[in-house]
Enzyme design. Structure first.
Site, PDB file in Angstrom:
ATOM      1  N   HIS A   1       8.867   6.960   8.036  1.00 41.88           N
ATOM      2  CA  HIS A   1       9.495   7.073   6.714  1.00 41.88           C
ATOM      3  C   HIS A   1      10.968   7.414   6.973  1.00 41.88           C
ATOM      4  O   HIS A   1      11.343   7.826   8.075  1.00 41.88           O
ATOM      5  CB  HIS A   1       8.764   8.121   5.865  1.00 41.88           C
TER       6      HIS A   1
ATOM      7  N   HIS B   1       5.236   4.497  12.640  1.00 42.10           N
ATOM      8  CA  HIS B   1       5.269   4.398  11.175  1.00 42.10           C
ATOM      9  C   HIS B   1       6.285   5.438  10.680  1.00 42.10           C
ATOM     10  O   HIS B   1       5.946   6.603  10.484  1.00 42.10           O
ATOM     11  CB  HIS B   1       3.842   4.684  10.672  1.00 42.10           C
TER      12      HIS B   1
ATOM     13  N   ARG C   1       0.838  -1.218   0.000  1.00 41.10           N
ATOM     14  CA  ARG C   1       0.000   0.000   0.000  1.00 41.10           C
ATOM     15  C   ARG C   1       0.866   1.258   0.000  1.00 41.10           C
ATOM     16  O   ARG C   1       0.989   1.947  -1.002  1.00 41.10           O
ATOM     17  CB  ARG C   1      -0.949  -0.028   1.212  1.00 41.10           C
ATOM     18  N   ASP C   2       1.539   1.549   1.099  1.00 35.57           N
ATOM     19  CA  ASP C   2       2.336   2.781   1.183  1.00 35.57           C
ATOM     20  C   ASP C   2       3.472   2.738   0.163  1.00 35.57           C
ATOM     21  O   ASP C   2       3.815   3.741  -0.463  1.00 35.57           O
ATOM     22  CB  ASP C   2       2.919   2.916   2.605  1.00 35.57           C
TER      23      ASP C   2
ATOM     24  N   CYS D   1       4.748   9.273   0.024  1.00 34.51           N
ATOM     25  CA  CYS D   1       3.358   9.732   0.002  1.00 34.51           C
ATOM     26  C   CYS D   1       3.202  10.710  -1.155  1.00 34.51           C
ATOM     27  O   CYS D   1       3.972  11.660  -1.268  1.00 34.51           O
ATOM     28  CB  CYS D   1       2.982  10.402   1.326  1.00 34.51           C
TER      29      CYS D   1
ATOM     30  N   ASN E   1       9.016   4.130   3.464  1.00 33.48           N
ATOM     31  CA  ASN E   1       9.098   3.700   4.864  1.00 33.48           C
ATOM     32  C   ASN E   1      10.449   3.067   5.097  1.00 33.48           C
ATOM     33  O   ASN E   1      11.123   2.647   4.173  1.00 33.48           O
ATOM     34  CB  ASN E   1       8.019   2.650   5.150  1.00 33.48           C
TER      35      ASN E   1
HETATM   36  P1  HMG Z   1     -13.241  13.956  -2.970  1.00 30.21           P
HETATM   37  O1  HMG Z   1     -12.930  14.428  -4.359  1.00 30.21           O
HETATM   38  O2  HMG Z   1     -13.684  14.968  -1.959  1.00 30.21           O
HETATM   39  O3  HMG Z   1     -14.276  12.752  -2.984  1.00 30.21           O
HETATM   40  O4  HMG Z   1     -11.962  13.187  -2.441  1.00 30.21           O
HETATM   41  P2  HMG Z   1     -15.694  12.612  -3.622  1.00 30.21           P
HETATM   42  O5  HMG Z   1     -16.545  11.901  -2.626  1.00 30.21           O
HETATM   43  O6  HMG Z   1     -16.162  13.945  -4.177  1.00 30.21           O
HETATM   44  O7  HMG Z   1     -15.428  11.622  -4.854  1.00 30.21           O
HETATM   45  C1  HMG Z   1     -14.541  11.936  -5.924  1.00 30.21           C
HETATM   46  C2  HMG Z   1     -14.366  10.680  -6.781  1.00 30.21           C
HETATM   47  O8  HMG Z   1     -13.672   9.677  -6.031  1.00 30.21           O
HETATM   48  C3  HMG Z   1     -15.691  10.036  -7.182  1.00 30.21           C
HETATM   49  O9  HMG Z   1     -15.478   9.384  -8.420  1.00 30.21           O
HETATM   50  C4  HMG Z   1     -15.911   8.987  -6.118  1.00 30.21           C
HETATM   51  O10 HMG Z   1     -16.727   7.925  -6.533  1.00 30.21           O
HETATM   52  C5  HMG Z   1     -14.497   8.515  -5.877  1.00 30.21           C
HETATM   53  P3  HMG Z   1     -16.013  10.027  -9.809  1.00 30.21           P
HETATM   54  O11 HMG Z   1     -17.505  10.164  -9.616  1.00 30.21           O
HETATM   55  O12 HMG Z   1     -15.325  11.356  -9.928  1.00 30.21           O
HETATM   56  O13 HMG Z   1     -15.604   9.022 -10.833  1.00 30.21           O
HETATM   57  N1  HMG Z   1     -14.320   7.991  -4.522  1.00 30.21           N
HETATM   58  C6  HMG Z   1     -13.857   6.746  -4.233  1.00 30.21           C
HETATM   59  N2  HMG Z   1     -13.476   5.738  -5.024  1.00 30.21           N
HETATM   60  C7  HMG Z   1     -13.072   4.601  -4.396  1.00 30.21           C
HETATM   61  N3  HMG Z   1     -13.035   4.456  -3.057  1.00 30.21           N
HETATM   62  C8  HMG Z   1     -13.422   5.467  -2.254  1.00 30.21           C
HETATM   63  C9  HMG Z   1     -13.864   6.681  -2.854  1.00 30.21           C
HETATM   64  N4  HMG Z   1     -14.292   7.842  -2.324  1.00 30.21           N
HETATM   65  C10 HMG Z   1     -14.576   8.642  -3.363  1.00 30.21           C
HETATM   66  N5  HMG Z   1     -13.377   5.322  -0.924  1.00 30.21           N
HETATM   67  C11 HMG Z   1     -11.096  11.405  -1.082  1.00 30.21           C
HETATM   68  C12 HMG Z   1     -11.890  12.686  -1.099  1.00 30.21           C
HETATM   69  C13 HMG Z   1     -10.810  11.086   0.374  1.00 30.21           C
HETATM   70  C14 HMG Z   1     -11.931  10.282  -1.708  1.00 30.21           C
HETATM   71  C15 HMG Z   1      -9.787  11.606  -1.903  1.00 30.21           C
HETATM   72  O14 HMG Z   1      -9.135  12.779  -1.490  1.00 30.21           O
HETATM   73  C16 HMG Z   1      -8.856  10.431  -1.756  1.00 30.21           C
HETATM   74  O15 HMG Z   1      -9.122   9.369  -2.296  1.00 30.21           O
HETATM   75  N6  HMG Z   1      -7.762  10.607  -1.042  1.00 30.21           N
HETATM   76  C17 HMG Z   1      -6.858   9.495  -0.772  1.00 30.21           C
HETATM   77  C18 HMG Z   1      -5.513  10.014  -0.511  1.00 30.21           C
HETATM   78  C19 HMG Z   1      -4.557   8.882  -0.230  1.00 30.21           C
HETATM   79  O16 HMG Z   1      -4.841   7.703  -0.424  1.00 30.21           O
HETATM   80  N7  HMG Z   1      -3.353   9.265   0.238  1.00 30.21           N
HETATM   81  C20 HMG Z   1      -2.319   8.343   0.534  1.00 30.21           C
HETATM   82  C21 HMG Z   1      -2.599   7.532   1.761  1.00 30.21           C
HETATM   83  S1  HMG Z   1      -2.310   8.413   3.280  1.00 30.21           S
HETATM   84  C22 HMG Z   1      -0.621   8.154   3.592  1.00 30.21           C
HETATM   85  O17 HMG Z   1       0.082   7.673   2.753  1.00 30.21           O
HETATM   86  C23 HMG Z   1      -0.088   8.461   4.948  1.00 30.21           C
HETATM   87  C24 HMG Z   1       0.125   7.192   5.775  1.00 30.21           C
HETATM   88  O18 HMG Z   1       1.019   6.293   5.142  1.00 30.21           O
HETATM   89  C25 HMG Z   1       0.686   7.565   7.156  1.00 30.21           C
HETATM   90  C26 HMG Z   1       1.913   8.459   7.098  1.00 30.21           C
HETATM   91  O19 HMG Z   1       2.895   8.113   6.439  1.00 30.21           O
HETATM   92  O20 HMG Z   1       1.829   9.510   7.732  1.00 30.21           O
HETATM   93  C27 HMG Z   1      -1.202   6.447   5.988  1.00 30.21           C
HETATM   94 MG    MG Z   2       3.188   6.409   5.195  1.00 27.24          MG
END
Ligand code: HMG
Ligand code: MG
Length: 300
Positions: A208, A206, A15-16, A239, A248
């Protein structure tokens, strides 16, 4: 020195590690093979994908197909990142038993990552965490930017503690404290862990490894009694919302550290290196693990 006798490693590479890949998109079959190789190595906890917008994170598209096709090794926890109710519904529909919600201790990061404020992220989670718990799902909660944010700079430990407390109150089983951009030093870890006095079985670190401090940070965390650590094979990843941050800490490096300290982890290094060699080959990259490079080079 008193280390915990045993630690749990949460392998977040699928994932990450893969989410930041901007090159050739990996097929579902390749992601499945990677996860199956990892589960063969003895890892008990794997973050296998995410149900997020595929426009935001194209590399994680079709994570549900990945789940459907992997071997479900008994005793292995396969978790998926879920930002909202839609993600929860996908997890529920596919019979997934473990989800991870994610927010941040920084407003600016939360907005960029999930297009909502920290408070709004809690409101989103409140729509499904109770349902998830009632169905027996395990829920992990991530707090990103525990030391610094790429947009806001320094983050107060107190803010991290408040966010973690809210996630625990909402029903999260475990909190993963994320140094998203890999800038923390052991002193930052100590400052946070002196304030974050949650039960240790609910705390995961966690790290990085952008500045090469992750192994030192794990060592002081062990001294403070932490026994759950996230890592990514071959140091994959980063990220997409933290430009320049590297992956990581490499799982191989963590295993080597734990072997040296005599701490049990249950992971077979040779099997882990098979998984690393597989993914590094597919991505045409050199290993991000110093230990893997040393072992591959025959340095004993
Ligand atoms: P938004 O644009 O406000 O969402 O994004 P929305 O509800 O308006 O939907 C936009 C589109 O996304 C739509 O599709 C939805 O159906 C779809 P369209 O109609 O345009 O074709 N959608 C989804 N599709 C699949 N699964 C879902 C989903 N929700 C909406 N659950 C949203 C808000 C949160 C969805 C967006 O900003 C997003 O997906 N963000 C994810 C960001 C992400 O994954 N970042 C990386 C992970 S975090 C990280 O790495 C940190 C971590 O490792 C810890 C650390 O290191 O600190 C965890
Ligand atoms: Mg991370």
């Amino acid at each position: 020195m008193l280390w915990p006798k045993q630690v749990k490693i949460v392998e977040v590479g699928p994932r990450d590690g893969l989410q930041a890949e901007r090159g050739a998109m990996l097929s579902v079959a390749a992601r499945v093979k990677l996860i199956d190789l990892l589960s063969e190595s003895g890892l008990q906890s794997l973050e296998a994908g995410s149900f997020v917008s595929s426009k935001s994170i194209p590399a994680m598209a079709n994570s549900e197909d990945v789940f459907d096709k992997i071997q479900k090794k008994p005793g292995v926890d396969y978790a998926f990142l879920v930002p909202n109710f839609k993600g929860f519904e996908i997890a529920q529909h596919h019979g997934i038993k473990s989800i991870s919600v994610f927010t941040a201790a920084s407003e600016a990061f939360c907005q960029r990552n999930t297009k909502c404020s920290i408070q709004e992220s809690f409101e989103r989670f409140s729509e499904f965490i109770p349902l998830a718990k009632a169905q027996g799902m395990r829920v992990r909660g991530y707090v990103s930017c525990i030391f610094r944010c790429p947009y806001e700079g320094y983050i107060q430990p107190q803010k991290v503690v408040q966010v973690a407390e809210t996630l625990l109150d909402m029903g999260c089983d475990e909190i993963a404290f994320g140094d998203t951009i890999g800038v923390g030093t052991p002193q930052d870890v100590i400052a946070l862990l002196e304030r974050a006095t949650f039960p240790k079985e609910k705390m995961a670190m966690h790290f990085h490894d952008t500045y090469g401090m992750a192994i030192a940070n794990i060592t002081v965390s062990l001294e403070k009694g932490i026994h759950i650590f996230d890592a990514s094979l071959s140091g994959l990843g980063g990220c997409p919302y933290a430009e320049g941050a590297s992956g990581n800490v490499a799982t191989e490096d963590v295993i080597y550290l734990l072997n040296g300290l005599g701490v049990d982890h249950g992971v077979n290094m040779n099997k882990l290196m098979e998984a690393s060699a597989y993914i590094d080959g597919l991505l045409s990259r050199k290993s991000g693990s110093k230990v893997a490079l040393a072992l591959q080079g025959g340095c004993v």
